[in-house]
Design an enzyme around this catalytic site. Structure first.
Site, short mmCIF file in Angstrom:
data_model
loop_
_atom_site.label_atom_id
_atom_site.label_comp_id
_atom_site.label_asym_id
_atom_site.label_seq_id
_atom_site.Cartn_x
_atom_site.Cartn_y
_atom_site.Cartn_z
N HIS A 192 -13.96 -28.25 10.06
CA HIS A 192 -14.34 -29.70 9.83
C HIS A 192 -13.68 -29.98 8.47
O HIS A 192 -13.52 -29.19 7.49
CB HIS A 192 -15.75 -29.81 9.47
CG HIS A 192 -16.14 -31.19 9.57
ND1 HIS A 192 -16.59 -31.77 10.66
CD2 HIS A 192 -16.65 -31.88 8.42
CE1 HIS A 192 -16.93 -32.96 10.44
NE2 HIS A 192 -17.16 -33.02 9.11
N SER B 222 -15.45 -37.77 10.44
CA SER B 222 -16.75 -37.31 10.58
C SER B 222 -17.71 -38.62 10.88
O SER B 222 -17.85 -39.34 11.46
CB SER B 222 -16.60 -36.45 9.49
OG SER B 222 -18.04 -35.70 9.21
N ASP C 150 -16.16 -25.78 13.69
CA ASP C 150 -17.22 -27.09 13.39
C ASP C 150 -18.17 -27.02 14.32
O ASP C 150 -18.25 -27.32 15.50
CB ASP C 150 -16.10 -28.08 13.55
CG ASP C 150 -16.56 -29.47 13.08
OD1 ASP C 150 -17.71 -29.42 12.56
OD2 ASP C 150 -15.89 -30.42 13.02
#
Length: 344
Positions: A312, A188, A282
């Site tokens: 995610h 991320s 996501d």
């Protein structure tokens, strides 16, 4: 405009909610249910302090593990915490090393940056991924923390990440690693830090990573992509949550148009090959796909793999989510290929 984005716009205008839960596999849904049972709330409803202290997905995984003795055994690793030089003082780091590493044999090294939108999370929250990578890739993994917004707006995190990269190169030998065989990895926001560190190393003319593993990387501030429309209400990360992060991160001199945040538009030439991993459910999936297309144009060895049925943050859930185990194994195989290729 792509058809998928057009459909997303139409659904948004009509107020049609996406049924992300119907796309989840059973393992992933179990984790999200456990997270909800712990009382976790959407980020958009929380202050920064509340977001940093509320139950994490790692807590949800631990809750599931505690219910089944089969989850209790984890690979034996040597793990220790220490401080390293950041860009403006010392920053925390954690080293993971296979317990059965042969004395005197230098292992490849992976520098890892955790996620959390540059605002939340720490080494403990993201302990599972570096632990898995050290075992599966038979490598030393150094997980690095960094200064976070809003107290330290960007580029503080990026400056710390680059300082950490330089520190690892200078100290890999003392840690039992091979300083010529160092890769970089991030999840991320950590994926953003990883590729930006590669870019900065290239521009500074210093050693670049032998490979990049970018897991659902945050590489664009465009919130009108197909996946944002498809999964704007997804859990654990939704569009409102990403806006919450953005509001904290760009409070300083770095604006939303900065190439630090919009890596999909940056100069990606002469970078190491990358493994890009995305999750179906996501909002960040589309930007990961765009990044992969651009990196593949520069390096044919770059590969994208999307994992269906997961969200995610799924990657570190290998203990309880089968798709996460598959993703971890894939990333480790790609790292090992790069390490071996670099030795010849």
């Amino acid at each position: 405009m792509q058809i998928s984005q057009l459909l997303g716009n139409i659904k948004s205008a009509m107020g049609i909610a996406d049924r992300d839960d119907s796309d989840l596999d059973a393992d992933m849904k179990r984790v999200l249910d456990a997270h909800a049972d712990l009382g976790a709330k959407p980020l958009s409803q929380l202050s920064v302090e509340e977001a940093r202290t509320q139950p994490s997905l790692a807590d949800a995984v631990d809750k599931i593990r505690a219910l089944d003795a089969a989850f209790a055994v984890r690979p034996q690793l040597e793990v220790r915490d220490f401080m390293i030089a950041g860009a403006s003082g010392s920053i925390p780091a954690r080293l993971y090393q296979p317990a059965d590493a042969k004395d005197g044999a230098a292992l490849p090294v992976v520098v890892y940056f955790h996620g959390g939108g540059f605002v939340i999370a720490d080494l403990e929250t993201y302990d599972a991924t570096p632990r898995a990578m050290a075992h599966l890739a038979n490598a030393i993994v150094i997980s690095v923390h960094y200064r976070q917004a809003p107290e330290h707006p960007l580029p503080a995190a990026h400056d710390d990440a680059f300082a950490a990269w330089q520190w690892v190169l200078a100290n890999a030998t003392q840690l039992g690693g091979d300083p010529a065989n160092v890769a970089i990895m991030g999840e991320s926001a950590g994926g953003n830090l990883a590729i930006n560190t590669s870019i900065r190393a290239r521009d500074a003319g210093i050693q670049m990573p032998v490979h990049q593993v970018l897991v659902y990387p945050f590489v664009s501030t465009d919130m009108e992509t197909p996946s944002y429309h498809e999964h704007r209400n997804a859990k654990p990360l939704d569009k409102a949550g990403m806006q919450w992060f953005a509001d904290k991160v760009v409070a300083g001199e770095v604006g939303k148009d900065s190439p630090l945040l919009n890596v999909v538009d940056a100069d990606l030439s002469r970078l190491p090959a990358a493994t890009i991993i995305t999750a179906q459910v996501d909002p960040l999936r589309s930007e990961g796909e765009t990044l992969a297309i651009r990196l593949q144009a520069e390096s044919p060895r770059s590969v994208l793999r999307n994992f269906d049925g997961v969200t995610h943050e799924f990657f570190g859930m290998g203990d309880v989510v089968s798709r996460a185990r598959e993703a971890q194994q894939f990333a480790a195989e790609r790292l090992n290929e790069a390490f071996k290729r670099n030795l010849h």
